[in-house]
Scaffold this active site. Structure first.
Site: not given
Length: 162
Positions: A18, A42, A91
């Protein structure tokens, strides 16, 4: 016209990946808003307040970076802060399909907001918040993957029974 980018995420916790994206993106935008999501779907290790505080601490050196929490529709938050760019990290190829779906929905909801994708430097491509948490909770050393303040906070959390 100033260009204001919003980089949303749960940041539970913020990782070196990040930070790599933020450091590089901050050069291109007049203002970069790190939008820490209060995502009730989450199961986060850190509270929203803890995540915001950690992100602020990690990014204190950046003059044009602001950290804010949000719990609304993302495009509404982008409008609220005057943003015109949504920054997303990729990613791996496996991230692309989901991110493409999100970008398409956001474009349908708010066509004036552009989504920009960035990839982390290769040494960070495998790092995810989930993996960092798992390694930390199981007693592993994550100091290579996170800022020292985050490593310390993870150790503190890992000492508490789950």
């Amino acid at each position: 016209m100033s260009i204001i980018a919003v980089y949303p995420g749960t940041f539970d916790p913020i990782t070196a990946g990040h930070m790599d994206l933020i450091k590089r993106a901050a050069r291109f935008y007049d203002r970069l808003v790190i939008a820490v999501a209060d995502n009730r779907n989450k199961n986060t290790l850190f509270t929203l307040e803890e995540r915001i505080a950690l992100v602020e601490q990690v990014l204190e050196e950046f003059n044009n970076v602001e950290v804010r929490g949000f719990n609304t529709l993302l495009v509404d938050f982008v409008h609220e802060v005057g943003g015109n760019v949504l920054l997303r990290g990729l990613r791996a190829v496996s991230d692309f399909e989901y991110e493409f779906q999100l970008a398409s929905m956001n474009r349908k909801l708010a066509p004036e907001i552009e989504t920009m994708f960035m990839t982390p430097a290769e040494q960070y491509a495998f790092i995810s918040s989930s993996l960092v948490k798992e390694v930390s909770v199981l007693g592993g050393d994550v100091s290579e993957f996170v800022h020292p303040a985050v490593s310390k906070a993870l150790k503190k959390k890992s000492l508490k029974p789950l």
